[in-house]
Scaffold this motif. Sequence first.
Motif, PDB file in Angstrom:
ATOM      1  N   UNK A  61       0.842  -1.188   0.000  1.00  0.00           N
ATOM      2  CA  UNK A  61       0.000   0.000   0.000  1.00  0.00           C
ATOM      3  C   UNK A  61       0.878   1.240   0.000  1.00  0.00           C
ATOM      4  N   UNK A  62       0.375   2.286  -0.648  1.00  0.00           N
ATOM      5  CA  UNK A  62       1.049   3.581  -0.615  1.00  0.00           C
ATOM      6  C   UNK A  62       0.265   4.499   0.305  1.00  0.00           C
ATOM      7  N   UNK A  63       0.969   5.067   1.281  1.00  0.00           N
ATOM      8  CA  UNK A  63       0.352   5.977   2.237  1.00  0.00           C
ATOM      9  C   UNK A  63       1.093   7.306   2.147  1.00  0.00           C
ATOM     10  N   UNK A  64       0.626   8.189   1.259  1.00  0.00           N
ATOM     11  CA  UNK A  64       1.343   9.434   1.014  1.00  0.00           C
ATOM     12  C   UNK A  64       2.682   9.150   0.374  1.00  0.00           C
ATOM     13  N   UNK A  65       3.756   9.504   1.073  1.00  0.00           N
ATOM     14  CA  UNK A  65       5.096   9.221   0.551  1.00  0.00           C
ATOM     15  C   UNK A  65       5.676   7.928   1.125  1.00  0.00           C
ATOM     16  N   UNK A  66       4.929   7.262   2.001  1.00  0.00           N
ATOM     17  CA  UNK A  66       5.400   6.021   2.616  1.00  0.00           C
ATOM     18  C   UNK A  66       4.862   4.807   1.879  1.00  0.00           C
ATOM     19  N   UNK A  67       5.578   3.701   2.000  1.00  0.00           N
ATOM     20  CA  UNK A  67       5.166   2.451   1.369  1.00  0.00           C
ATOM     21  C   UNK A  67       5.083   1.355   2.426  1.00  0.00           C
TER      22      UNK A  67
END
Length: 313
Positions: A61-67
């Motif tokens: 999943x991509x959460x903003x700039x985090x993976x």
Amino acid sequence: MLRAALCYPYNVSSAAAYALVDNYSGSSLLSSFNFFTDRDPTNGHVKYLSQADAQNQGLVKIDGTSVYLGVDHTNKAPGGRPSVRLQSKKTYNRGLFILDLAHMPSSTCGTWPSFWTWGDSKLWPINGEIDIIEGVHTNNVNAMSLHTANGCTISGSSSLGRVVTKDCYVQATGQTSNAGCGIESSSGTSFGTPFNSAGGGVYAMEWTSSAIRMWYWPRASVPADLSSPSPNPANWGNPQANFAGGSCDYNNHFIDHRIIVDTTFCGDWAGATWASNPSCTALSNSCTDYVANNPAAFAESYWKINSLKVFRQ
């Protein structure tokens, strides 16, 4: 001898500044890495998924700039627990690699998470392997290591961590097969559950022609210059692991490395050490049986990557 000289056998003041060449975060991280789907080379009880399958099953999943990179923690998995293994499309020869993590897989029986680099798998160990983050089961302390063909040794002097083995050759006499040269972190929050409880942190690996060094900082202690366009390892003090001081041609033993992040289970390390971990054997006599039949145990077995940056001089 001055401390700086111990850490840096080359002349720091004359070294060129580091400049950012790759900044992997969010969707750019996923588009810059391949999803490995072959059989696990370390013989783990794992099934590596394609990007499409992993995303469909909620493992990526991509959460903003985090993976988020997780594993299946819902279903029993007699054929191998679904997970992901990412490998960079680009290859690297030397540089400064900085990984900012919000979370890594927890200290859970059966797990074997790793963040590492290596050369062509068909030539292994001729082109070398650099293990930056690695551990198994209930480990709370990070294990850092190099794996090479014959002819690469270290002293490990000026490392903050404990030097465990000094011969990087995977078949070195007097060392466990494939031990390589290894240094154990001095920090009790450097791996797994304690790392997550401390709010995550940052790892840095500097790979030069004369040494390979690794630093770790918990979130509250990250140096300010890590967020600058040109971070300077000369300001960071002694590394957790200083792979230097022996006899090794780093340019010839470490060639064309890809960056890899994965979570496997059991296999050549975690499986082989299951019986020696009382906490794990109390759960099951078999690593593979435990991993296959206890999905909920692996809810915290995920990476959350804020960013991965690569700098070159």
